[in-house]
Design a protein around this motif. Structure first.
Motif, PDB file in Angstrom:
ATOM      1  N   LEU A 111      -2.213   5.971  -0.797  1.00 13.65           N
ATOM      2  CA  LEU A 111      -1.071   6.348   0.029  1.00 13.65           C
ATOM      3  C   LEU A 111      -1.585   7.076   1.268  1.00 13.65           C
ATOM      4  CD1 LEU A 111       1.492   7.569  -2.645  1.00 13.65           C
ATOM      5  CD2 LEU A 111       2.019   5.931  -0.817  1.00 13.65           C
ATOM      6  N   LYS A 112      -1.136   6.644   2.425  1.00 12.91           N
ATOM      7  CA  LYS A 112      -1.540   7.293   3.669  1.00 12.91           C
ATOM      8  C   LYS A 112      -0.726   8.562   3.902  1.00 12.91           C
ATOM      9  CE  LYS A 112      -3.131   3.096   5.983  1.00 12.91           C
ATOM     10  NZ  LYS A 112      -2.995   2.231   7.183  1.00 12.91           N
ATOM     11  N   ALA A 145       1.545  11.336   6.142  1.00 11.36           N
ATOM     12  CA  ALA A 145       2.704  11.215   7.023  1.00 11.36           C
ATOM     13  C   ALA A 145       3.214  12.612   7.364  1.00 11.36           C
ATOM     14  CB  ALA A 145       3.799  10.377   6.375  1.00 11.36           C
ATOM     15  N   LYS A 174       7.884   8.006   5.820  1.00 11.11           N
ATOM     16  CA  LYS A 174       7.236   6.991   4.987  1.00 11.11           C
ATOM     17  C   LYS A 174       5.710   7.103   4.985  1.00 11.11           C
ATOM     18  CE  LYS A 174      10.907   3.528   5.306  1.00 11.11           C
ATOM     19  NZ  LYS A 174      11.246   2.147   5.724  1.00 11.11           N
ATOM     20  N   SER A 175       5.158   7.076   3.780  1.00 14.69           N
ATOM     21  CA  SER A 175       3.715   6.968   3.582  1.00 14.69           C
ATOM     22  C   SER A 175       3.414   5.534   3.157  1.00 14.69           C
ATOM     23  CB  SER A 175       3.229   7.933   2.498  1.00 14.69           C
ATOM     24  OG  SER A 175       3.409   9.277   2.880  1.00 14.69           O
ATOM     25  N   ASP A 176       2.601   4.840   3.918  1.00 15.42           N
ATOM     26  CA  ASP A 176       2.268   3.449   3.600  1.00 15.42           C
ATOM     27  C   ASP A 176       1.361   3.386   2.376  1.00 15.42           C
ATOM     28  OD1 ASP A 176       3.741   2.470   5.728  1.00 15.42           O
ATOM     29  OD2 ASP A 176       2.046   2.590   7.114  1.00 15.42           O
ATOM     30  N   SER A 223       1.406  -4.096  -1.088  1.00 13.42           N
ATOM     31  CA  SER A 223       1.731  -3.127  -0.044  1.00 13.42           C
ATOM     32  C   SER A 223       3.189  -2.719  -0.162  1.00 13.42           C
ATOM     33  CB  SER A 223       1.450  -3.710   1.350  1.00 13.42           C
ATOM     34  OG  SER A 223       2.250  -4.854   1.580  1.00 13.42           O
ATOM     35  N   SER A 224       3.454  -1.477   0.209  1.00 12.26           N
ATOM     36  CA  SER A 224       4.802  -0.929   0.204  1.00 12.26           C
ATOM     37  C   SER A 224       4.768   0.373   0.996  1.00 12.26           C
ATOM     38  CB  SER A 224       5.291  -0.691  -1.226  1.00 12.26           C
ATOM     39  OG  SER A 224       6.624  -0.219  -1.241  1.00 12.26           O
ATOM     40  N   SER A 225       5.788   1.177   0.885  1.00 11.49           N
ATOM     41  CA  SER A 225       5.807   2.512   1.490  1.00 11.49           C
ATOM     42  C   SER A 225       6.733   3.397   0.676  1.00 11.49           C
ATOM     43  CB  SER A 225       6.248   2.465   2.954  1.00 11.49           C
ATOM     44  OG  SER A 225       7.536   1.898   3.075  1.00 11.49           O
ATOM     45  N   SER A 272       9.005   7.141   0.733  1.00 16.17           N
ATOM     46  CA  SER A 272       9.568   8.308   1.424  1.00 16.17           C
ATOM     47  C   SER A 272      10.250   9.183   0.386  1.00 16.17           C
ATOM     48  CB  SER A 272      10.549   7.880   2.518  1.00 16.17           C
ATOM     49  OG  SER A 272      11.612   7.108   1.967  1.00 16.17           O
ATOM     50  N   TRP A 288      10.975   4.064  -3.011  1.00 19.39           N
ATOM     51  CA  TRP A 288       9.967   3.054  -2.715  1.00 19.39           C
ATOM     52  C   TRP A 288      10.617   1.892  -1.975  1.00 19.39           C
ATOM     53  CZ3 TRP A 288       4.827   3.248  -3.060  1.00 19.39           C
ATOM     54  CH2 TRP A 288       4.244   4.179  -3.923  1.00 19.39           C
ATOM     55  N   ASP A 289       9.956   1.402  -0.926  1.00 17.86           N
ATOM     56  CA  ASP A 289      10.390   0.173  -0.277  1.00 17.86           C
ATOM     57  C   ASP A 289       9.931  -1.034  -1.108  1.00 17.86           C
ATOM     58  OD1 ASP A 289      11.559   1.591   1.736  1.00 17.86           O
ATOM     59  OD2 ASP A 289       9.913   1.321   3.170  1.00 17.86           O
TER      60      ASP A 289
END
Length: 280
Positions: A82-83, A85, A111-113, A135-137, A139, A172-173
């Motif tokens: 997770l990146k 943000a 959002k954290s990618d 992949s997702s993101s 928040s 989650w996206d």
């Protein structure tokens, strides 16, 4: 007759020298000195309500995730990241005294990618194992009830430690899964989870009511559902939660006592002067 005259003469001499001395004593009465009152400055007023606003950069630490597969059973992500943000926060609190305060805070994590990998078998009908890219993101809203211990104020700086407890609403996206057989999409999940935080930092007096607050916060978010079943025999998935490291900066404004220790009244104490000594 001679004795009477001598006594009268001696009495006159004594009176002649005694009268000026008595007059001198009357001319020098004891001095009356007014002592100024002793003024003790009042103790600073620390109590009162305050509001706060914060901005931070947070970095969630990925702790893994599992998902259900219909056939082999349960599988796990082989890797994930997770990146970092930014987030914005606000709160309202009360300064109990010069050492203790408490507040309620709400923070929105942008959002954290997310990037991860899974390993499967028979992708696209081809025997053997295959690796997918995911992949997702993510928040979140983080709501905490916090308590702090202010460790004292030196030259406007007040270090503190604190702890908080509450909940996080994780969203989650859609999870995008790609492998040699094609692209698949899994609807992201959302829901409330238990959370707690530990923090430490320092505030600095900007004015008599405003403080700059800079600090570090460690937050732990419990695990929960990550994505739903996709209709292709995979899902739902569950992440193992996050450990989040946050670097924070914000402002606090007090409505109660003068900035909860920012303003110290000048102490002016008058000491009585010693009475002068007269010598004869």
């Amino acid at each position: 007759m001679f004795n009477l005259a001598r006594k009268a003469f001696l009495t006159g001499i004594v009176a002649t020298f005694a009268v000026p001395a008595f007059a001198a004593d009357l001319a020098l009465p004891p001095p009356v000195i007014e002592q100024p009152p002793i003024y003790e400055a009042p103790a600073p007023d620390y109590g009162g309500w305050y509001i706060r606003g914060d901005i931070d950069y947070h970095k969630p630490s990925w702790r893994g995730a599992d998902y259900i597969t219909y056939g082999p059973g349960t599988n796990s992500f082989t890797s994930g990241k997770l990146k970092g943000a930014f987030s914005l926060g606000a709160g309202v609190g009360y300064q109990i005294n010069n050492h203790f305060r408490a507040d309620l805070t709400a923070d929105y994590w942008f959002k954290s990618d997310f990037e991860g990998h899974t390993v499967g078998s028979g992708c696209g009908g081809v025997p053997g194992t295959c690796t997918s890219n995911d992949s997702s993101s993510m928040s979140a809203w983080l709501l905490l009830a916090n308590a702090y211990v202010d460790l004292g104020t030196w030259h406007g700086f007040t270090p503190y430690v604190g702890a908080g407890i509450g909940g996080a609403h994780i969203k989650w996206d859609t999870l995008h899964n790609s492998d040699t057989s094609g692209d698949y999409y899994h609807k992201g999940a959302k829901g409330w989870r238990f959370a707690y935080a530990l923090m430490a930092g320092t505030s600095y007096c900007l004015t008599d009511r405003a403080k700059l607050d800079v600090g570090y916060r460690f937050s732990h978010i419990e695990g929960g559902r990550m994505f739903e079943e996709s209709g292709v025999g995979v899902g739902p998935g569950f992440d193992d939660g996050f450990n989040v490291h946050e670097v924070r900066a914000g402002l606090r404004y007090s409505f109660g006592g003068p900035a909860n220790g920012c303003y110290e009244p000048v102490q002016v104490v008058y000491e009585p002067q010693p009475e002068p000594l007269y010598t004869k």
